[in-house]
Write an enzyme that holds these catalytic residues in place. Sequence first.
Site, PDB file in Angstrom:
ATOM      1  CG  ASP A 125      -1.971   0.789   1.134  1.00  0.00           C
ATOM      2  OD1 ASP A 125      -2.373   1.358   0.220  1.00  0.00           O
ATOM      3  OD2 ASP A 125      -2.318   1.372   2.189  1.00  0.00           O
ATOM      4  CB  CYS A 179     -20.126 -11.059  -6.754  1.00  0.00           C
ATOM      5  SG  CYS A 179     -18.956 -10.322  -5.892  1.00  0.00           S
ATOM      6  CB  CYS A 231     -24.375 -11.244  -3.848  1.00  0.00           C
ATOM      7  SG  CYS A 231     -24.256 -10.264  -2.312  1.00  0.00           S
ATOM      8  CB  CYS A 288     -20.979  -4.647  -1.174  1.00  0.00           C
ATOM      9  SG  CYS A 288     -21.100  -5.269  -2.860  1.00  0.00           S
ATOM     10  CB  CYS A 331     -22.773   1.952  -0.296  1.00  0.00           C
ATOM     11  SG  CYS A 331     -21.510   3.374  -0.396  1.00  0.00           S
TER      12      CYS A 331
HETATM   13  S1  SF4 Z   1     -21.338  -8.067  -0.868  1.00  0.00           S
HETATM   14 FE1  SF4 Z   1     -20.564  -7.488  -2.752  1.00  0.00          FE
HETATM   15  S2  SF4 Z   1     -18.616  -8.370  -2.542  1.00  0.00           S
HETATM   16 FE2  SF4 Z   1     -19.821  -9.583  -1.307  1.00  0.00          FE
HETATM   17  S3  SF4 Z   1     -20.509 -11.379  -2.502  1.00  0.00           S
HETATM   18 FE3  SF4 Z   1     -22.052  -9.699  -2.560  1.00  0.00          FE
HETATM   19  S4  SF4 Z   1     -21.821  -8.397  -4.516  1.00  0.00           S
HETATM   20 FE4  SF4 Z   1     -19.992  -9.780  -4.014  1.00  0.00          FE
HETATM   21  S1  SF4 Z   2     -18.805   4.309   1.767  1.00  0.00           S
HETATM   22 FE1  SF4 Z   2     -18.413   2.491   3.005  1.00  0.00          FE
HETATM   23  S2  SF4 Z   2     -19.864   1.169   1.996  1.00  0.00           S
HETATM   24 FE2  SF4 Z   2     -19.582   2.692   0.628  1.00  0.00          FE
HETATM   25  S3  SF4 Z   2     -17.975   1.881  -0.723  1.00  0.00           S
HETATM   26 FE3  SF4 Z   2     -17.068   3.298   0.909  1.00  0.00          FE
HETATM   27  S4  SF4 Z   2     -16.289   1.889   2.429  1.00  0.00           S
HETATM   28 FE4  SF4 Z   2     -17.922   0.653   1.213  1.00  0.00          FE
END
Ligand code: SF4
Ligand code: SF4
Length: 391
Positions: A160, A214, A217, A220, A224
């Site tokens: 990183d 994935c 799904c 995520c 957000c």
């Molecule tokens: S939450 Fe996002 S990264 Fe995790 S399996 Fe589902 S689509 Fe993929």
């Molecule tokens: S704001 Fe939080 S949930 Fe959204 S993409 Fe960034 S780390 Fe992920």
Amino acid sequence: MIDRATGAPATSPLPASGGAGLATLVRSIRAWGAELGFDAVSIADVDLSRAEAGLMAWLAQGYHGDMDYMANHGPRRARPAELVPGTVRAIVARMPYLPAAGADDWRARELARLDDPATAVVSLYARGRDYHKVLRSRLQQLASRIEAAIGPFGYRVFTDSAPVMEVALATQGGLGWRGKHTLLLDREGGSMFFLGEILVDVPFPADPPAEAHCGNCRRCIDICPTQAILAPYRLDARRCISYLTIEHKGAIPEPLRAPLGNRVYGCDDCQLACPWNKFAHRATLPDFDVRNGFDAPDMAALFGWTEAEFSQRLEGSPIRRIGHERWLRNLAVGLGNGLRAACERGDAALAARIRAALGARQATASPLVREHIDWALAQEVGAAAPACAAD
Ligand code: SF4
Ligand code: SF4
């Protein structure tokens, strides 16, 4: 990797047994990696031409915000052999950071914390020691063990800290796949890990890339808080709370302050929502144990830290990198959100405590922090606020 006598790229000597010897060596490298705290080590081919197009399109959209270092290195980020001449492979490694002492239902607890207006939430990876030093040192130890086995070879260690496409390299080496949230994840280890790489000039047999899992799904994306994941695999960093609270230097854009909630350093929501993280591994190194009570810190108390306390308490923590001013900026936003929530809930004591913490800094704060304090104090206005109206 450069022949010091001629200045030309040098090729490291292979083990006497050639390819078979290298395959045996790779098995040893994985075992040494495990001893050093890595939960997976792979060998990646360094041809990232497919990822390069995606990187350039992402940069062209300006999604990197003011992370100028990303744009400055441009396509070199996708060309490890240009970054370190002679590179033919990358040893890619994962190190889990989920604190060892956490409860089994850690994901539910972390999600619940986001609803507590008195508590600040610090991203899980940042609750212990700064991973940069830990990983770099462990990767260097791994390289030294390889050197002891095969003699001097060309390598450079990264974590990183340089223009390397870490997720693309790790994907190529089969450490996991790039999820729709753009982070690396794995069926057997989730995504709560750090990545590190050693670029090498030894043609180790490369591991195959992992398949993506994935499927349909989109948890995520849906969770957000700032809609930063514009579409699967497309993140606008300028909306991401991790970027806003850590990388971004100026004022936090007003429309994104309320969604930030009590997240004062980073954000884990997209990872908490990911079903594969029920398989996340615990850290094996004590470096990632929670410090400073960062699993449930009182937000107003953190805001009261002087600059000297900030430096002293966060010695060895990644949080110290953002400096005291950005820390206060983030906390002011969190306190403003806490004040609004306290008012809405009728919690007069909490509202008064937050107001006092903000007010105590109002006169002496820098212009950046002052503007965020003013915004925070204004959050009680207009709230359905019996606790606030009583004052
Ligand atoms: S939450 Fe996002 S990264 Fe995790 S399996 Fe589902 S689509 Fe993929
Ligand atoms: S704001 Fe939080 S949930 Fe959204 S993409 Fe960034 S780390 Fe992920």
